[in-house]
Design an enzyme around this catalytic site. Structure first.
Site, PDB file in Angstrom:
ATOM      1  N   TYR A   1      37.058  38.194  34.740  1.00 12.10           N
ATOM      2  CA  TYR A   1      35.891  37.367  35.032  1.00 12.10           C
ATOM      3  C   TYR A   1      35.550  37.421  36.519  1.00 12.10           C
ATOM      4  O   TYR A   1      34.384  37.619  36.890  1.00 12.10           O
ATOM      5  CB  TYR A   1      36.151  35.924  34.614  1.00 12.10           C
TER       6      TYR A   1
ATOM      7  N   SER B   1      29.527  33.357  40.691  1.00 10.01           N
ATOM      8  CA  SER B   1      30.532  32.287  40.706  1.00 10.01           C
ATOM      9  C   SER B   1      31.250  32.332  42.036  1.00 10.01           C
ATOM     10  O   SER B   1      31.271  33.355  42.730  1.00 10.01           O
ATOM     11  CB  SER B   1      31.527  32.507  39.558  1.00 10.01           C
TER      12      SER B   1
END
Length: 261
Positions: free
Chosen positions: A148, A135
Site C-alpha cells: 500500500y 496518503s
C-alpha cells in the site's frame, strides 16, 4: 457539457468530494460517479442537486472502464475535474497477504488511476483540476503496509511529474496525503488492529480533509496535507533516514499486535 468525474464515490473521500462540490459549482452540468457498489451511488445521487451519471466499475479489472471510455468518446464532454479516490490497502506481512490483495492494490491504486487519467486527459481544458488521493504512507516505506505504501508513493511521484508535464495546458494536479481518516478504510485494511492507539490518536474527519484538498486545488498547490501531525511526518520523512523510520514503524506495529493478541 461540463462534468466532474469521481472514482470511489460510493463511500469515504469520494462521496465527500461529491457532496462538497455539489453546492457551489453552477457551471458543472453532471457528476460522473464511479464505484463497484451502484446501490450506494444511487443513494448519493438522490442527495445531490446535480445530475449524476453512474458507472459500475471494479477498477481491479482491466476491462471495467470500457463503458466509461466509450461514453467519453460519444459525449465528448469537457472534464473540469478528475478526482481519483478509488483505492484500498491491506496491512500485514507481505508474505502473509492474500495474492489477490497484493496484485489488487497495485491494480486499483496505480494501474487504474494511471489508465483513467490517461483516458480523460484529452477531454480536459484549461483551468481544469486533477486530484489524486495518496496518503501519508507515500512519504516512506512502511513495514506491514509495504504494498500500500509503495502504491501511494507511486501516486505521489506520478502526480508531481504529470503536473509539470501538463501545466502549460493550465491543468493543475494536486495530491492529497492524509493520515488516518474516519472512513471505512480501516475496516478493509486491518479489522484486527483498526483501533490501535496511533491510528485513533491522529484520526481526523473526512469532511475536513476534503475541504482542505479543495482549497489547495483551487490555489493550484501540488500537495495537500491536512493537520500539523501529518505535516510533521512529511518533514521527518525528509530529514531522517528511512532505515531509522521503518525500524520505528515496525516496532510500533509489533507493539500494537501484542496489544491485540
Amino acid at each position: 457539457m461540463r462534468i466532474i468525474i469521481i472514482t470511489g464515490a460510493s463511500s469515504g473521500m469520494g462521496r465527500e468530494f461529491a457532496r462538497q462540490l455539489d453546492g457551489y459549482l453552477e457551471h458543472i452540468d453532471e457528476f460522473w460517479l464511479i464505484a463497484r457498489r451502484t446501490d450506494r451511488l444511487h443513494e448519493l445521487a438522490k442527495e445531490l442537486k446535480k445530475d449524476c451519471r453512474i458507472f459500475q466499475c471494479d477498477l481491479s479489472q482491466r476491462s471495467s472502464m470500457v463503458e466509461l471510455i466509450q461514453e467519453l468518446e460519444t459525449k465528448k464532454p469537457k472534464v473540469k475535474m478528475l478526482i481519483n479516490c478509488a483505492g484500498y490497502g491491506k496491512t500485514g506481512k507481505f508474505e502473509k497477504l492474500n495474492y489477490q490483495d497484493v496484485t489488487g492494490m497495485i491494480d486499483v491504486n496505480c494501474r487504474a488511476l494511471s489508465a483513467l487519467t490517461y483516458s480523460v486527459l484529452s477531454y480536459m481544458c484549461s483551468n481544469s483540476r486533477i486530484i489524486n488521493l495518496a496518503s501519508v504512507a507515500a512519504f516512506m516505506p512502511q513495514p506491514e503496509f509495504s504494498v500500500y505504501a509503495a502504491s501511494k508513493s507511486y501516486v505521489l511521484s506520478f502526480s508531481r511529474a504529470l503536473r509539470k508535464e501538463i501545466d502549460d495546458r493550465g491543468i493543475w494536479v494536486t495530491t492529497i496525503c492524509p493520515g488516518p481518516v474516519n472512513t471505512e478504510f480501516f475496516d478493509v485494511a486491518d479489522k484486527k488492529n483498526k483501533e490501535s492507539w496511533y491510528k485513533s490518536k491522529f484520526m481526523v474527519r473526512c469532511e475536513d480533509v476534503v475541504n482542505r484538498a479543495l482549497y489547495d486545488s483551487l490555489k493550484k498547490r501540488d500537495i495537500s496535507i491536512y493537520g500539523i501531525p501529518m505535516k510533521c511526518m512529511y518533514v521527518l520523512s525528509k530529514v531522517f533516514p528511512h532505515r531509522i523510520l521503518t525500524k520505528i514503524i515496525h516496532k510500533l506495529n509489533m507493539y500494537n499486535s501484542d496489544e491485540n493478541v
